[in-house]
Write an enzyme that holds these catalytic residues in place. Structure first.
Site: not given
Length: 596
Positions: A58, A116, A230, A424-426, A470, A581, A583
């Site tokens: 992990g 360990d 952990h 996802g960036d508009c 845009s 939309d 935009g």
């Protein structure tokens, strides 16, 4: 925040072995003892000291990813966050013996976790009991570099082992590869372990495959400092999340404090230290953020008066998918008796190993962060343009400010829409542009006294601050609108009346259409923009035109995507979600601020 609890795997039980098999498939110089989950170097010079490490899985690439010529001879892997048993460890020792099994020279390096230490230690002692003639040829080193654990808190158990352990592997492994003796390699490893300090910070805990999904224990505005690898909690939380530069400043103070008697584990001087910086991704941090962190951490060390001799950055010791990072600082020797020299440590660090988990590093002192040598005139160039005032300059600039503020406020909703309908960036793109326009207004470069100059300034902001599709569309439109005010003004009027506005808007839309194929209805920003311009040109009524744009933006939720970001989204999802939309919603938000 939510904890990412989905994983790509066959079964949780098979994940570790599947991963190890993939590792050796990709790296043919490595072999796998599948029964004992031991990854080892297939062919090596067995006259040289062998380093063995291991622990729970992990933490990839630790530990198996550092097996290779120049670092480790073998790594023994347990299940996720669980130590391997002594039988596995003994098998690892057997696999690194020399051909005749007579002259064992091995150093076992483990992080300071109880499981360990006990299991690897027991294996060493059992092996020594069975082979007493080899007992003095096996050494054991425990690394604890976590400064989040105070001296009082760790009085008995000591500090946890974190990413600084990787530097111990690398430096000791390079010396072993050069042919260093058992004593030499052990002494260097021990010295490094005593002069390295690490602290971790996370936005959230990780999720262990096969366990139930858990809820976040941190709010959206909190981070946790001092987290272990952990899922152990940290020693404090911060809220709100500070800017990266301020956060790094606090973390470096934790690591390098000379006055905190509870955490001054390494003898930093405060000024004049020569150091190595290791920036480690705990598993869920983007490369974009990692780059910013490297710059801030380097600058932070330099501001403290340290000379940064090396910067090493990447994913070295993770906590599965934890969104966080750790900073490790290794203090280089300064002429102390019995210590290696700084040159020796740096040379060993620079040696190039053949191990898949070790990331490329420059092997030189990092450059100073550079700043632009020349200054740029921020004012938009309007030489030769006619100054045209708004009919009501104060009302115009107030409307511009309202539009920008509305975009900033609407960002979360536009982002939500774009997470469904696009990439996802508009929302953030529009917010960046709006905030930049507000700064231009405050600086006086956008005003109601100079419409053309203001439009040119807005076009430049869209070009430089927004970017992407845009930004390009907005920049083209506002530049064309500035042209329109001059080309559609044969009488050289110095005031922008409704007729001049409508003529200029129409010509700007025509110009925009030469650069995009989108036409209404298309589920793009042109739907409300076209509706607004067409209506205001026809009706000569601003309120009616703004409403037409709002209606067109809302109607995009039921349109088939023909252009723009949504054209790449599966159609059934758009019909099911019925989001407008993003935009188009941005254009609606801007225009709505101009209602009178």
């Amino acid at each position: 925040m939510s904890i990412q609890s989905k994983h790509f795997l066959n079964t949780p039980e098979s994940l570790v072995l599947d991963s190890l098999q993939g590792l050796v498939t990709q790296n043919p110089h490595l072999s796998l003892d599948a029964q004992n989950k031991v990854v080892y170097l297939t062919s090596r010079d067995r006259s040289k000291v062998a380093l063995i490490c291991g622990g729970g899985s992990g933490h990839e690439p630790a530990h198996a990813g550092f097996v290779g010529k120049g670092i480790l001879a073998a790594a023994v892997c347990g299940n996720v966050f669980a130590s391997p048993n002594p039988s596995q460890v003994k098998r690892g020792i057997e696999l690194v013996e020399n051909d005749k099994g007579l002259s064992l020279s091995v150093i076992i390096i483990v992080k300071n976790y109880t499981g360990d230490v006990l299991n690897f230690g027991l294996a060493k002692e059992q092996y020594a009991a069975q082979h007493p003639e080899k007992a003095d040829r096996a050494r054991f080193l425990i690394v604890g570099d976590d400064v989040a654990v105070s001296k009082s808190q760790g009085k008995i158990v000591g500090r946890r082992g974190l990413a600084g352990t990787v530097l111990v592997y690398k430096i000791a492994g390079a010396l072993a590869e050069r042919g260093g003796s058992l004593d030499q390699v052990y002494n260097v490893a021990d010295w490094v372990s005593k002069n390295v300090a690490t602290i971790g910070v996370g936005l959230e805990h990780c999720h262990v495959p096969g366990t139930a999904a858990t809820q976040s224990h941190l709010s959206d505005s909190e981070i946790e400092i001092g987290m272990g690898i952990h899922n152990e909690p940290g020693n404090r939380r911060l809220s709100p999340v500070p800017p990266l530069g301020e956060l790094v400043k606090q973390l470096l103070e934790n690591v390098m404090s000379t006055t905190d008697t509870e955490r001054s584990f390494v003898p930093f001087k405060g000024k004049g230290d020569r150091v190595v910086l290791l920036v480690n991704n705990l598993g869920g941090m983007s490369e974009l953020e990692l780059g910013g962190l490297v710059g801030e951490a380097t600058k932070g060390l330099q501001k403290r008066g340290a000379t940064v001799e090396r910067v090493i950055a990447g994913t070295f010791m993770t906590s599965l998918n934890m969104p966080g990072f750790s900073l490790t600082v290794l203090l280089l020797p300064d002429g102390q008796a019995g210590a290696p020299t700084a040159t020796e440590i740096l040379e060993l660090l620079d040696d190039t190993p053949n191990a898949p988990g070790w990331k490329w590093s420059a092997g030189s002192t990092p450059g100073q962060p550079s700043e632009e040598a020349t200054t740029r005139n921020q004012a938009a160039t309007t030489e030769g343009t006619l100054k045209i005032k708004a009919e009501d300059p104060k009302a115009f600039i107030s409307a511009v400010q309202r539009a920008c503020e509305a975009l900033v406020k609407e960002e979360p909703e536009i982002t939500r829409m774009d997470n469904i309908a696009g990439d996802g960036d508009c929302g953030l793109t529009l917010k960046d542009g709006a905030q930049a326009v507000l700064r231009e207004v405050e600086a006086g470069r956008i005003s109601g006294d100079d419409i053309v100059g203001s439009l040119i300034a807005i076009s430049r902001v869209a070009e430089e601050q927004m970017g992407g599709t845009s930004g390009a569309l907005y920049s083209i439109f506002f530049a064309a609108l500035a042209q329109g005010f001059q080309l559609n003004n044969p009488n050289h009027s110095t005031q922008a009346n409704l007729n001049l506005w409508t003529a200029s808007l129409t010509s700007a839309l025509t110009k925009l259409y030469t650069y995009t194929r989108a036409r209404p209805p298309s589920r793009t920003l042109v739907d409300p923009l076209d509706a607004f311009i067409t209506t205001v040109s026809d009706k000569k009524d601003l309120v009616v035109a703004i409403q037409a744009a709002a209606d067109a933006a809302l109607q995009t939720r039921d349109l088939e995507a023909k252009a723009g970001r949504s054209a790449y989204v599966e159609g059934d999802r758009l019909r099911t979600e019925r989001v407008p939309d993003p935009g188009a919603w941005g254009v609606r938000t801007i225009l709505d601020a101009f209602r009178v």
